[in-house]
Scaffold this active site. Structure first.
Site, PDB file in Angstrom:
ATOM      1  N   SER A   1      35.518  51.087  51.434  1.00 56.60           N
ATOM      2  CA  SER A   1      36.273  49.832  51.477  1.00 56.60           C
ATOM      3  C   SER A   1      37.567  49.949  52.262  1.00 56.60           C
ATOM      4  CB  SER A   1      36.607  49.391  50.051  1.00 56.60           C
ATOM      5  OG  SER A   1      37.508  50.314  49.452  1.00 56.60           O
TER       6      SER A   1
ATOM      7  N   GLY B   1      39.986  51.774  50.630  1.00 53.78           N
ATOM      8  CA  GLY B   1      40.874  52.099  49.524  1.00 53.78           C
ATOM      9  C   GLY B   1      40.770  53.557  49.130  1.00 53.78           C
TER      10      GLY B   1
ATOM     11  N   ASP C   1      39.847  54.969  46.231  1.00 51.90           N
ATOM     12  CA  ASP C   1      38.693  55.382  45.431  1.00 51.90           C
ATOM     13  C   ASP C   1      37.498  55.752  46.310  1.00 51.90           C
ATOM     14  OD1 ASP C   1      40.058  55.038  43.035  1.00 51.90           O
ATOM     15  OD2 ASP C   1      39.459  52.952  42.849  1.00 51.90           O
TER      16      ASP C   1
ATOM     17  N   CYS D   1      28.828  40.282  43.126  1.00 45.93           N
ATOM     18  CA  CYS D   1      29.098  41.096  44.312  1.00 45.93           C
ATOM     19  C   CYS D   1      28.361  42.424  44.235  1.00 45.93           C
ATOM     20  CB  CYS D   1      30.602  41.364  44.436  1.00 45.93           C
ATOM     21  SG  CYS D   1      31.547  39.993  45.114  1.00 45.93           S
TER      22      CYS D   1
ATOM     23  N   CYS E   1      36.743  38.832  44.387  1.00 45.68           N
ATOM     24  CA  CYS E   1      35.933  39.864  45.035  1.00 45.68           C
ATOM     25  C   CYS E   1      35.707  39.549  46.507  1.00 45.68           C
ATOM     26  CB  CYS E   1      34.591  39.967  44.313  1.00 45.68           C
ATOM     27  SG  CYS E   1      33.476  41.198  44.995  1.00 45.68           S
TER      28      CYS E   1
END
Length: 384
Positions: A21, A23, A25, A108, A204
């Site tokens: 993404s 990000g 994580d 999502c 989302c």
């Protein structure tokens, strides 16, 4: 090898496509997969296209590129904006039209991350999928199971409960045995450029933006009356779609000289006459001990004993503590959920998710909210 990596699957030389993404994580997930010997490919999805300045898709793509450059892995980019609108956003709008409170994150995951993303990853040669979710997959008696992440504050099985067992069987969750602090530590120690990037919030794939303004672009607002349970007129609302059961903020009522002190909460949304009902304090109108749910999604086969009823735990919202309950199938295909203790502000359109200990069994859409000691539904169920 990194001491943090604890994935069951043998990933040596396996092609793993990780959803990146941009990000922290997903970046650490990619790092752990690489350290486990996998042939890691990153796939970044663009699922919303807008020029209003709120969507951060372009910045996220740049962060994904920087992560891949740091790790030395290839980056693929796919645009699923059409599928997002057709499979997720239209459903969300329809639920708001019905006066309900949808949860786009569940859709999502099912439709995008473990749907069209999965198909695309296979075309890239993926043998496994991976994401940065805080969850774990384990095989129990030859059946794949979804289990809570070790960090219960970040556990995301609530949002993953509708993903098919077939998709989960192909999936690796590298962060399942870590907590968030460890993830940021790993990112910082290994020089990942997003180690201090804030977590994404908001709708989302759409991001943070003024919700009322955004939703008003797609659904016409219909202002109406705000009344007490006794029918006293208290003010005007901006449109029922902007409110959910149990909501306190944004009512515009404030203190009243003719009423006791205490906050007001939404206890009902009456579509028939476009009226928002509010009550002060811990109103019993927000409490329910039974739900009737539809569209059950079980991870694998339905639980044994469902027809006659079985005991488990459930959540009616993310990060809620597990609540003891009994789950029973009805003749019409609906699922009745009876809680040991009354639940506050169960909202039609949201999801109830079932667990036995650490294992997530699946979930269903809340359709009606009931109390066992009443013959009729609570007011919050009357409009749906």
């Amino acid at each position: 090898m990194l001491e943090y990596a604890s994935m069951d699957a043998n990933l040596e030389n396996r092609v793993v496509v990780v959803g990146l993404s941009g990000g922290v994580d997903s970046a650490v997930a990619a790092l752990l997969l690489q350290d486990a010997g996998a042939d890691v490919h990153a796939l970044h999805m663009t699922n919303w296209e807008d020029d209003d300045g709120y969507c951060e898709a372009a910045a996220d793509l740049q962060d994904a590129r920087a992560i891949c450059e740091r790790l030395g892995i290839p980056l693929h980019h796919a645009n699923f904006a059409r599928q997002y609108r057709e499979r997720v956003f239209e459903y969300v709008l329809d639920e708001y039209r019905r006066g309900r409170t949808p949860n786009p994150d569940v859709l999502c995951n099912r439709e995008l991350k473990f749907g069209v993303f999965r198909d695309y990853a296979k075309r890239l040669g993926a043998e496994h999928l991976a994401t940065g979710h805080y969850a774990r997959c384990r095989t129990v008696d030859s059946t794949v199971g979804l289990f809570k992440g070790v960090d219960h504050n970040k556990d995301q099985t609530y949002f993953l409960h509708a993903v098919s067992a077939e998709a989960l069987a192909e999936t690796v969750f590298p962060l399942g045995d870590l907590d968030k602090a460890e993830v940021r530590t790993i990112a910082r120690r290994h020089g990942l450029p997003v180690h201090d990037k804030k977590d994404s919030t908001g709708i989302c794939f759409i991001g943070e933006r003024p919700f009322r303004e955004f939703l008003g672009k797609y659904l016409p607002a219909q202002p109406g009356a705000i009344v007490s349970p006794e029918g006293e007129h208290l003010g005007r609302h901006h449109g029922l779609m902007y409110y959910t059961l149990g909501q306190r903020q944004g009512l515009g009522i404030g203190g009243r000289a003719d009423a006791a002190a205490g906050p007001w909460y939404v206890v009902d949304k009456r579509l028939a006459d476009n009226t928002l009902v509010v009550a002060q304090g811990n109103s019993e109108l927000l409490l329910s001990d039974e739900l009737v749910t539809t569209d059950p999604a079980w991870i694998g086969a339905p639980p044994a004993g469902l027809d006659g009823g079985f005991d488990c735990q459930a959540k009616i919202r993310y990060r809620q503590d597990d609540q003891p309950c009994r789950v029973t199938a009805q003749a019409d295909g609906a699922i009745r959920v009876s809680f040991e203790s009354p639940q506050r502000a169960a909202a039609p359109g949201q999801f109830v998710v079932f667990y036995t200990g650490e294992r997530c069994l699946g979930g269903a859409v809340i359709d009606r909210v009931l109390q066992r000691n009443r013959k009729e539904s609570l007011p919050s169920a009357a409009a749906f």
